[in-house]
Design a protein around this motif. Structure first.
Motif: not given
Length: 84
Positions: A4-12, A50-55
């Motif tokens: 799922d692309i949301r996992i690596p995108l969220g980690l970045i 950005m941190f909240v969005f990534g979380l």
């Protein structure tokens, strides 16, 4: 199946937002750095956003996915299974 692309995108976003937040927190009393931005600490502000969005992206990507599976039905469909 698949990543799922949301996992690596969220980690970045978690990593970059965390770095920006830490830098903004360390330099919060340095007025000459934030002179161009009218005294607003943009590193801290956007880092936290950005941190909240990534979380959010990471947690949404990691949630359990319900699939059409006759062996393991969704919880609300368990009572509607045909009996053999």
């Amino acid at each position: 199946m698949g990543l799922d692309i949301r996992i690596p995108l969220g980690l970045i976003f978690l990593f970059i937002g965390g770095l920006m937040s830490i830098y903004g927190f360390i330099t919060r009393h340095t007025a000459d750095i934030y002179e161009k931005s009218m005294g607003i600490n943009l590193n801290l502000t956007w880092g936290l956003l950005m941190f909240v969005f990534g979380l959010i992206m990471y947690l949404v990507g990691r949630r359990q996915k319900w699939q059409d599976d006759p062996v393991n039905p969704r919880p609300w469909e368990q009572g509607n299974r045909p009996r053999h």
